[in-house]
Each structure stands twice: as C-alpha cells, then as structure tokens.
Motif scaffolding. Structure first.
Motif, PDB file in Angstrom:
ATOM      1  N   GLY A 110       8.667   4.120 -29.891  1.00 11.86           N
ATOM      2  CA  GLY A 110       9.399   4.928 -30.689  1.00 11.86           C
ATOM      3  C   GLY A 110       8.718   5.442 -31.853  1.00 11.86           C
ATOM      4  N   ASN A 111       9.104   6.294 -32.603  1.00 16.95           N
ATOM      5  CA  ASN A 111       8.326   7.097 -33.633  1.00 16.95           C
ATOM      6  C   ASN A 111       9.006   6.760 -35.159  1.00 16.95           C
ATOM      7  OD1 ASN A 111       6.690   8.528 -35.341  1.00 16.95           O
ATOM      8  ND2 ASN A 111       8.033  10.634 -34.736  1.00 16.95           N
ATOM      9  N   GLY A 112      10.123   7.399 -35.222  1.00 15.88           N
ATOM     10  CA  GLY A 112      10.747   7.219 -36.506  1.00 15.88           C
ATOM     11  C   GLY A 112      12.294   6.752 -36.573  1.00 15.88           C
ATOM     12  N   GLY A 113      12.945   7.206 -37.386  1.00 10.41           N
ATOM     13  CA  GLY A 113      14.470   6.786 -37.550  1.00 10.41           C
ATOM     14  C   GLY A 113      15.282   7.049 -36.414  1.00 10.41           C
ATOM     15  N   LEU A 114      14.976   8.022 -35.463  1.00 21.48           N
ATOM     16  CA  LEU A 114      16.127   8.022 -34.220  1.00 21.48           C
ATOM     17  C   LEU A 114      15.594   6.779 -33.365  1.00 21.48           C
ATOM     18  CD1 LEU A 114      17.273  10.337 -32.571  1.00 21.48           C
ATOM     19  CD2 LEU A 114      15.257  10.472 -31.290  1.00 21.48           C
ATOM     20  N   GLY A 115      14.658   6.206 -33.397  1.00 27.24           N
ATOM     21  CA  GLY A 115      14.169   5.296 -32.402  1.00 27.24           C
ATOM     22  C   GLY A 115      14.800   3.717 -33.002  1.00 27.24           C
ATOM     23  N   ARG A 116      14.318   3.626 -34.331  1.00 26.05           N
ATOM     24  CA  ARG A 116      14.730   2.624 -35.136  1.00 26.05           C
ATOM     25  C   ARG A 116      16.275   2.560 -35.066  1.00 26.05           C
ATOM     26  NH1 ARG A 116      13.993  -2.511 -35.001  1.00 26.05           N
ATOM     27  NH2 ARG A 116      16.077  -3.171 -35.782  1.00 26.05           N
ATOM     28  N   LEU A 117      17.100   3.605 -35.312  1.00 24.68           N
ATOM     29  CA  LEU A 117      18.567   3.474 -35.270  1.00 24.68           C
ATOM     30  C   LEU A 117      19.050   2.709 -33.702  1.00 24.68           C
ATOM     31  CD1 LEU A 117      21.147   4.387 -36.797  1.00 24.68           C
ATOM     32  CD2 LEU A 117      21.180   6.288 -35.319  1.00 24.68           C
ATOM     33  N   ALA A 118      18.203   3.417 -32.936  1.00 18.87           N
ATOM     34  CA  ALA A 118      18.591   2.751 -31.512  1.00 18.87           C
ATOM     35  C   ALA A 118      18.545   1.338 -31.320  1.00 18.87           C
ATOM     36  CB  ALA A 118      17.960   3.699 -30.496  1.00 18.87           C
ATOM     37  N   ALA A 119      17.260   1.060 -31.923  1.00 18.92           N
ATOM     38  CA  ALA A 119      17.053  -0.586 -31.857  1.00 18.92           C
ATOM     39  C   ALA A 119      18.350  -1.475 -32.875  1.00 18.92           C
ATOM     40  CB  ALA A 119      15.720  -1.080 -32.517  1.00 18.92           C
ATOM     41  N   CYS A 120      18.511  -0.876 -33.980  1.00 18.77           N
ATOM     42  CA  CYS A 120      19.621  -1.493 -34.896  1.00 18.77           C
ATOM     43  C   CYS A 120      20.941  -1.513 -34.230  1.00 18.77           C
ATOM     44  CB  CYS A 120      19.780  -0.626 -36.201  1.00 18.77           C
ATOM     45  SG  CYS A 120      18.578  -1.321 -37.314  1.00 18.77           S
ATOM     46  N   GLY A 437      23.594   3.276 -39.879  1.00 14.71           N
ATOM     47  CA  GLY A 437      23.493   1.788 -40.621  1.00 14.71           C
ATOM     48  C   GLY A 437      22.282   1.158 -39.956  1.00 14.71           C
ATOM     49  N   ILE A 438      21.961  -0.039 -40.411  1.00 14.30           N
ATOM     50  CA  ILE A 438      21.009  -0.960 -40.409  1.00 14.30           C
ATOM     51  C   ILE A 438      21.288  -2.288 -40.158  1.00 14.30           C
ATOM     52  CG2 ILE A 438      19.169   0.575 -41.634  1.00 14.30           C
ATOM     53  CD1 ILE A 438      19.298  -1.545 -43.790  1.00 14.30           C
ATOM     54  N   THR A 439      20.415  -3.046 -39.422  1.00 17.12           N
ATOM     55  CA  THR A 439      20.627  -4.387 -39.031  1.00 17.12           C
ATOM     56  C   THR A 439      20.274  -5.373 -40.378  1.00 17.12           C
ATOM     57  OG1 THR A 439      20.615  -6.332 -37.559  1.00 17.12           O
ATOM     58  CG2 THR A 439      19.026  -4.608 -37.322  1.00 17.12           C
ATOM     59  N   GLN A 440      21.124  -6.087 -40.940  1.00 19.55           N
ATOM     60  CA  GLN A 440      20.567  -7.111 -41.942  1.00 19.55           C
ATOM     61  C   GLN A 440      19.865  -8.098 -41.335  1.00 19.55           C
ATOM     62  OE1 GLN A 440      23.834  -6.269 -41.049  1.00 19.55           O
ATOM     63  NE2 GLN A 440      25.233  -8.153 -41.356  1.00 19.55           N
ATOM     64  N   ARG A 441      19.915  -8.352 -39.974  1.00 17.56           N
ATOM     65  CA  ARG A 441      19.315  -9.606 -39.429  1.00 17.56           C
ATOM     66  C   ARG A 441      17.878  -9.391 -39.493  1.00 17.56           C
ATOM     67  NH1 ARG A 441      24.324  -8.625 -38.166  1.00 17.56           N
ATOM     68  NH2 ARG A 441      23.582  -7.142 -36.221  1.00 17.56           N
ATOM     69  N   GLY A 628      18.948   9.400 -42.814  1.00 21.01           N
ATOM     70  CA  GLY A 628      17.939   8.528 -43.043  1.00 21.01           C
ATOM     71  C   GLY A 628      18.564   7.167 -43.036  1.00 21.01           C
ATOM     72  N   THR A 629      17.559   6.385 -42.871  1.00 16.24           N
ATOM     73  CA  THR A 629      17.875   4.659 -42.494  1.00 16.24           C
ATOM     74  C   THR A 629      16.991   3.869 -43.424  1.00 16.24           C
ATOM     75  OG1 THR A 629      16.749   4.542 -40.506  1.00 16.24           O
ATOM     76  CG2 THR A 629      19.189   4.860 -40.492  1.00 16.24           C
ATOM     77  N   GLY A 630      15.824   4.680 -43.758  1.00 15.11           N
ATOM     78  CA  GLY A 630      14.988   3.883 -44.566  1.00 15.11           C
ATOM     79  C   GLY A 630      15.435   3.633 -46.173  1.00 15.11           C
ATOM     80  N   ASN A 764      25.901  -3.594 -53.325  1.00 14.90           N
ATOM     81  CA  ASN A 764      26.887  -2.540 -52.672  1.00 14.90           C
ATOM     82  C   ASN A 764      26.338  -1.770 -51.407  1.00 14.90           C
ATOM     83  OD1 ASN A 764      29.098  -2.231 -54.698  1.00 14.90           O
ATOM     84  ND2 ASN A 764      27.422  -2.256 -56.265  1.00 14.90           N
ATOM     85  N   SER A 765      25.381  -2.645 -50.767  1.00 14.06           N
ATOM     86  CA  SER A 765      24.774  -2.221 -49.427  1.00 14.06           C
ATOM     87  C   SER A 765      25.649  -2.508 -48.150  1.00 14.06           C
ATOM     88  CB  SER A 765      23.275  -2.650 -49.589  1.00 14.06           C
ATOM     89  OG  SER A 765      23.117  -3.800 -49.268  1.00 14.06           O
ATOM     90  N   GLY A 766      26.724  -3.235 -48.389  1.00  9.38           N
ATOM     91  CA  GLY A 766      27.352  -3.586 -47.240  1.00  9.38           C
ATOM     92  C   GLY A 766      27.963  -2.558 -46.378  1.00  9.38           C
ATOM     93  N   LYS A 767      28.343  -1.434 -46.825  1.00 10.60           N
ATOM     94  CA  LYS A 767      28.608  -0.234 -45.706  1.00 10.60           C
ATOM     95  C   LYS A 767      27.490   0.135 -44.859  1.00 10.60           C
ATOM     96  CE  LYS A 767      30.064   4.692 -46.096  1.00 10.60           C
ATOM     97  NZ  LYS A 767      30.214   6.017 -46.835  1.00 10.60           N
ATOM     98  N   PHE A 768      26.517  -0.211 -45.292  1.00 15.45           N
ATOM     99  CA  PHE A 768      25.278   0.478 -44.423  1.00 15.45           C
ATOM    100  C   PHE A 768      24.801  -0.387 -43.412  1.00 15.45           C
ATOM    101  CE2 PHE A 768      25.285   2.646 -48.728  1.00 15.45           C
ATOM    102  CZ  PHE A 768      25.595   3.720 -48.060  1.00 15.45           C
TER     103      PHE A 768
END
Length: 787
Positions: A110-120, A437-441, A628-630, A764-768
């Motif tokens: 992957g490259n950026g947010g598109l690929g990292r989102l897919a992983a999350c 969103g992002i995975t907190q794990r 954005g997910t960063g 307050n980051s729970g939504k994400f």
C-alpha cells in the motif's frame, strides 16, 4: 494458550528444515521467518474453523488496490493474546524479541490512507466477528523504498519478501485465469490470516500473484533468442511488480489498467466459484454477497461481474444487472478531479474489448433510464459513463452500485451538494456517510503500550480494546494533576524513544524537550507540506535576525513519499531537505529549531511517530481532504490537531473541543466566496514575513540547479498551464497558520494546561475507531451479521 514446549520444538524443527541451522545461530530475519512459521500452526485450526462457520452465511468482500498492513508478527501475537508468552519463551532461549520484531519487513502492499484504512477495516471486522474478506494484488515491490540522496527522493525496489513470506499461503489449486486480448494470465492466490483480537475469528486477505501460462519458450532459447524465451513470463509478472506504476507515459497507464482488471476478474471469478460450490442456482448470488469497491480502482468489477453472469453463467441481461446493482457498494475517497479515474476508450478496446462492449451497453441502459426520468439529451453529458472518448469510472461505480458513501461528514456533504449533486438528485437513496476510523489495537495497544497500560488501569479493565467509546469515562481525570503528570511522563518517554530511533536511522540529534511538530502523510500539493516548509523558513530568518527570540525549541518532523512521476511533489521533498541542511547546520538556529525528514515513511515508522507527537499537522486545503486517518491516530495518542476545517478534522474538534485544538485558515465557504477574485500577489506583497520566505526559493538561499524551486515560486504567484495561481491557497492561509503556531508556542509552556488539552483529545477519540465504522457498513450497507 501456547504450549511452550511444543512451540520451542517447532521453532527448532523449522530452523533446521528451512535454514539448516539451530534457531540460536540464525540471523534475525531468519528467526522471524521460523518463529512466524511455527506460530502459523496455532493459527491454522481456528482459521479453518472460521472458514467452515461461514458456510451458507451472507458475506462481504472488500476490493482494494492497496492494503497497508504493517508488520504481521507483533500485531498477530497481540490479537492471539500470546505476545507475553512468546517473549518469555524467547527470553528463556536467550533471544531478544525486539530484534526479531525489527527485522520484519513492512509488507509493500500500500501507499497511504486508502491502504491503511483497508487494513484497519479487516482488523475490525475479524475482531467484531463480521465475515469480511479482502482481495487485492500481491505486489512484488509495492510502491518503492524511499531513500534521500543529495536531498532528492530516490526510489529503490522494496523487495519485502526477500527473506520469506511466512504468513502467506500459496493456494495453487485455486488459481484462476484472467483473459486480455490475445493472452491469458494465471492469477495465483496467496492467503493471509486476519486475526481478530481475542483470537476468536480469522478472516482472509487473498492477494493475487500474476504468473505466465508459459514459463519458458525453449525453442526461442535454443534458437539463441534469449529475451524472447522469457518475454511471456516477464510480461505477465509485470502486472504485479509494483503498486501504481509510473503512468507518465501510455505504457504505464495501460499497465495500471491491466492491474485493475487482473485482480478484479480473479477475485470475482473466485467469489462466484465459491458460491457455486454451495448453491445450485446463481440467481441467489446477491442474497449471499456484498462487495465493496474501495475507490474507483476496482470499478471495472461492475462490467466484469456482468460478463461472468451473462457470458459464463448464461443469465439474461436484466436479471444479471439486478444482481450487480444489489451486490456492489462504492466508497468515494476524494474530491480531487484527477483522482476520479477516467480511462481512454482505446485502452479498453485494445486490452479488454469484451468489457468495453458491456460498458457500452450499461451506458446505453443509463441513457434510456435518464430519458425515462425526463432528462433531456442536452443534459446527458452530465451522466454519461462514456464521454468524450473516456470511460468515467466514478460514474460507472455510482450507477452500478446500491450504495455510494463518503468518508467524513463534510466530504459526503460536498459530494452531495457539489461534486456529485446531479447524481444525488437522481438517486438520493444511494448516498450516505461513513466517517473513517482506525483500529486501536495497532495504533494504541501495540504502538503505545505504556499509555495503554495507564488507560486500562484507570478504567479498571481492558474493554476499551474492543469498545473505544469507553475512553470517554476517563474525561474526569482531565483535572487530576497527578494523572496528567503520569500522562506527560509517558509522552516524554515516547519522545525519547523516537529521538533515539531518529538518531539511529536518520543521523539527526533532536531534543526530547522540544515540541515535536509532525506532518506525516503522502506528499501532495493539497496536503500543503509546502505551507509548513515556508513557515520554517520564516522562523529561520526570525532567529537569524534575533538570536534571543523567545520561542520554545521546536522539532519539525516530516515523512512522505511522492509519486515517482510527480515532479513538483518531489521538488517539495527536496526543498524540505534543503531547509533541513540550512537549519540544522546553523549553530545559531539549530538549538532553537530542528528539521527531520524521515526516510521511507511506513507503518512501522508511524508506530513510533504517532505516540511521540506533540502537534498533529493536518493542514490540507479546506474541501480537499476527504477524511484523513492520520489525524485520528495522533488524537488517539494525545496530540492536538493543528489543522484546517477539513475532512475529519471537523468531527475531531466537535468531539474534543475547538479550544483543545488549533483550527485556522479558509473554510470551504470562504474559498467558494473568493472565487476568481483571489490574487496571491496581493497577499505576497502585503506580508513581509511571507514575501521573505517565498523569495528564498529564488534569491539564492537554496541552490536551484534544476529550476524546480523557481517553478514552485511561479506556480504560487502566476499559476501553471493546468491550474491558477496558488491553487491550494498556501499563501492565503500563511498568516493564520503562523499565528496558530505562535499560539501553540505560548500554550505549550503551561505544561499542565497543555497536558489537559492532550488528554481531552485522547479520551474523546472513541468515535474514530474503525470498529464503529465497520458496524455501520455491516448494518447499513452490507447487511451482514456477526458469526
């Protein structure tokens, strides 16, 4: 639980059979391969059990050209609940786990947010128990490995499997053939386990490797025509060599199209084949499947499924189209016109003419439907899938899908009211929002174990790992100075750890007591790394004028890759590294500010950067960043956002409070109001700070032997043949950005108040969480249930 003795025996066995040596004598990279192979024996039974549990169930599939997975080992061990056990076992053997962990190559997928989102998303689905499998390409070299040489980005091959690929299982018997005009390519699947947290469910990421039907032309070789002997093999394998091959020329564009059709065709053939094993009739296909298109890269899936259903399965056209429209969902990730893919018709005619014929028929069907809605012929151009010699993939995706979603509330609003408003008027029921969103794990539990421990301690448990909304319960500690001091101590520890790593990898000494101001993301003009760079130049001149200037020491950290053919973006990387040399080598300036450009920014580097950040730079031109997910990862680790009112920044400040973040600059409505009246030369001439910083690009401050700085300067003041002056409002937003940075400098000096801002961002980051996003997709688009 892992049986220590069994695992130890497997480790030694794999050491001998794979590398012919004992485990203790292996290189760290070899130890990684052996340990991962041994652990796969623990994974396989549950993986098989999870697959068997899917029989007869409705399932979802994610088609994405990118999966920025990050390293497998630690993430898999955490989700298996086995990391501490394995560390203890290795310690008993006299082996350091950290050395093995660092030896693993980041998968170049992957490259950026598109690929990292897919992983999350894959992580969240497996953790929550949703049947979601991913499909993509097993790239040999990914995007590229970035090196900085003489201040320039240099691209090198990223051979991520050179030491082995222990988590991937090659499934030769499930190979499918993908047909192009005049040739067929073998698509060989490699399966990777996606282990849910708690080791309860394992989904699958299936990646396709491109191989030739003809490995070697013996006759050509015997005739001493050596290049011809391997031509077919090389042509086939080129399809999966790199992610996003340079498309500056026509051959690169064609290769990109071949990539897209290759993985989409293979994936759909695979899905249909699996369905037919359990069902006698193809008529119920839509009842059992939801397929999500991650942007327009896999949009060719719509006509390809029509081809499979009508040509191979013998379905009547209208019945097949009903299935297609009820199977696909389309996620739009951008408002950038150049990213709404269009392909010249001639490429389709040359490479996949059978698909072009189907697209023509889909387009004709659309025009008939438009006429039925009373839309006149002179308005057809707004909707035509085939228009002016091009195939508009976003239009194909909208028409052929049951759902069209944006990825942040502002982004979806702009799609509905601006970019796709004509389509929205036609199909309002299709459009919806799914904030990313992002995975907190990975982004808290794995990358910041010290902060994770504090969170679990204060909550009295670790439920937050699968329910991030629990963090809200920690808001009461925002006024507990003892807790805030512990929080500050953890941040300082992560800053010290990052300083050591940057010294080791980049050779730059940075002060852990300085403000870590971090901008890490893909290099694109709309993300405005240039705005950040101009501000640093401004600070440099101020300190040179007044060495006693009262500012808190600041470390500016950049991480970014530019597409190989994106000349201006590569010029900005060169400028940042020129600024780095200017600032860091000046004895007067370097003890006040420092600049770092981290090479080859990737997931494993990001895991060190996010926890250490004091300031999250999210400074895109308003209306350009879909989400954005960063920004979410920084927030989760307690860093305030310095950003525009754009993408998910808006929702971040709604959750954490604008008073705990730093919002500046033009908003979407401001840009719209300015229209064509904006003259950046007026801003430039009336702001001496800005003028001096911008003039440095052309006054000899930096050596410009390629002319790229002059080109950047001219593009801002006079425009280019493809865009107007200061197209991304860098100059217009400079002054507000400068003032916001000064406010950060003042606020940071009050350590408790600053810690409170950071804490209120964290809690307050729970939504994400991507868990929330996946719940919404599963319920509102895919209609799948937990297994």
């Amino acid at each position: 639980m892992i049986n220590h003795e069994n695992l130890k025996n497997r480790i030694q066995l794999y050491s001998q059979t794979t590398f012919g040596s004992s485990f203790e004598e292996l290189l760290d990279t070899e130890k990684y391969v052996v340990l991962s192979k041994a652990l796969m024996e623990n994974v396989l039974p549950l993986w098989t059990e999870s697959r068997n549990a899917l029989a007869g169930k409705r399932r979802a599939f994610y088609l994405s050209s990118e999966y920025l997975m990050g390293r497998f080992l630690t993430n898999n061990l955490i989700n298996m609940g086995a990391k501490e056990e394995v560390e203890k076992l290795l310690d008993e053997m006299g082996i350091e786990y950290d050395s093995i962990e660092e030896s693993e190559e980041d998968p170049a997928l992957g490259n950026g947010g598109l690929g990292r989102l897919a992983a999350c998303f894959l992580d969240s689905a497996a953790t929550l128990g949703y049947p979601l499998d991913g499909y993509g390409i097993r790239y040999d070299f990914g995007l590229f490995k970035q090196k900085i040489k003489d201040k320039e980005q240099v691209e090198e091959a990223d051979n991520w499997t050179k030491f082995g690929d222990p988590w991937g299982i090659r499934k030769v018997k499930e190979t499918v053939l993908v047909a192009f005009r005049g040739s067929e390519i073998r698509a060989v699947p490699y399966d990777y386990p996606v282990i849910g947290y708690g080791h309860k469910m394992i989904n699958t990421l299936r990646l396709w490797k491109a191989e030739s039907l003809e490995e070697f032309d013996f006759k050509a070789f015997n005739d001493q025509n050596y290049d011809l002997a391997v031509k077919a093999k090389n042509d086939a394998e080129n399809i999966a060599k790199v992610l996003y091959p340079n498309d500056s020329y026509e051959e690169g564009k064609k290769l990109r199209l071949k990539q897209q059709y290759f993985f989409v065709s293979a994936s759909l053939q695979d899905i249909v084949r699996r369905y037919k094993k359990e069902n006698n009739s193809i008529e119920g296909f839509a009842d059992k499947h939801a397929i999500q298109l991650n942007d327009t890269h896999p949009a060719v899936a719509i006509p390809e499924l029509m081809r499979i259903l009508t040509k191979l399965e013998g379905m009547e056209w209208n019945s097949a189209w009903k299935i297609v429209k009820n199977v696909f969902g389309y996620t739009n990730h951008t408002l950038m016109a150049e990213a709404l893919e269009q392909w010249p018709v001639r490429y389709y005619e040359e490479l996949i003419p059978q698909i072009y014929e189907i697209i023509q028929r889909i387009n004709y069907m659309l025009l008939e439907e438009l006429a039925g809605y009373g839309i006149t012929h002179d308005q057809f151009h707004k909707y035509e899938i085939i228009n002016n010699g091009n195939i508009r993939m976003a239009w194909l995706s909208i028409y052929g899908s049951k759902s069209v979603n944006g990825v942040a509330r502002l982004h979806t609003d702009l799609l509905i009211n601006q970019e796709l408003r004509d389509w929205y008027r036609l199909y309002p029921w299709k459009f919806n929002n799914k904030t990313n969103g992002i995975t907190q794990r990975r982004w808290l539990l794995q990358s910041n174990p010290e902060l994770s421990s504090l969170v679990s301690e204060l909550l009295g448990g670790d439920e937050w790992i699968t329910d991030l909304a629990k963090l809200k319960e920690l808001e009461r500690f925002a006024w507990d100075e003892a807790i805030l001091e512990r929080f500050r101590g953890i941040k300082q520890l992560k800053k010290s750890q990052l300083a050591e790593y940057i010294k080791y990898t980049e050779g730059v000494d940075i002060d852990p007591g300085s403000i870590y101001d971090i901008q890490i993301k893909r290099l694109h003009e709309y993300k405005r790394q240039l705005l950040n760079a101009l501000h640093i130049i401004h600070l440099y001149f101020r300190i040179k004028e007044d060495p006693e200037l009262d500012i808190h020491p600041r470390t500016f950290i950049f991480g970014a890759k530019a597409a190989p053919g994106y000349i201006r973006a590569k010029g900005i990387i060169r400028l940042i590294n020129d600024i780095k040399e200017l600032v860091n080598n000046d004895p007067v300036v370097s003890n006040r500010i420092k600049v770092v450009f981290v090479q080859n920014y990737r997931v494993s580097y990001a895991e060190k950067l996010f926890p250490a950040a004091d300031v999250s730079e999210q400074i895109s031109t308003a209306g350009k960043e879909a989400s954005g997910t960063g920004n979410m990862k920084f927030m989760l680790n307690g860093a305030p956002t310095l950003g525009t009112y754009d993408g998910a920044n808006i929702e971040i400040v709604e959750e954490a409070g604008e008073e705990n973040n730093y919002i500046f600059g033009l908003r979407v409505e401001d840009i719209k109001a300015i229209g064509d009246t904006y003259d950046p030369k007026e801003v430039y001439n009336n702001n001496p700070n800005l003028k001096r910083a911008l003039d440095s690009l052309v006054d000899g401050t930096f050596k410009d032997d390629t002319g790229v700085y002059r080109e950047i300067y001219n593009s801002l003041l006079y425009g280019a043949d493809w865009h107007r002056p200061d197209n991304y409002y860098v100059l217009k937003d400079f002054e507000e950005y400068r003032l916001a940075q000064e406010k950060i400098d003042r606020d940071y000096r009050n350590s408790i108040e600053w810690a409170r801002k950071c804490w209120l961002n964290l809690v307050n980051s729970g939504k994400f969480s991507s868990d929330r996003t996946i719940e919404e997709y599963s319920r509102e688009i895919w209609s799948i249930e937990k297994i």
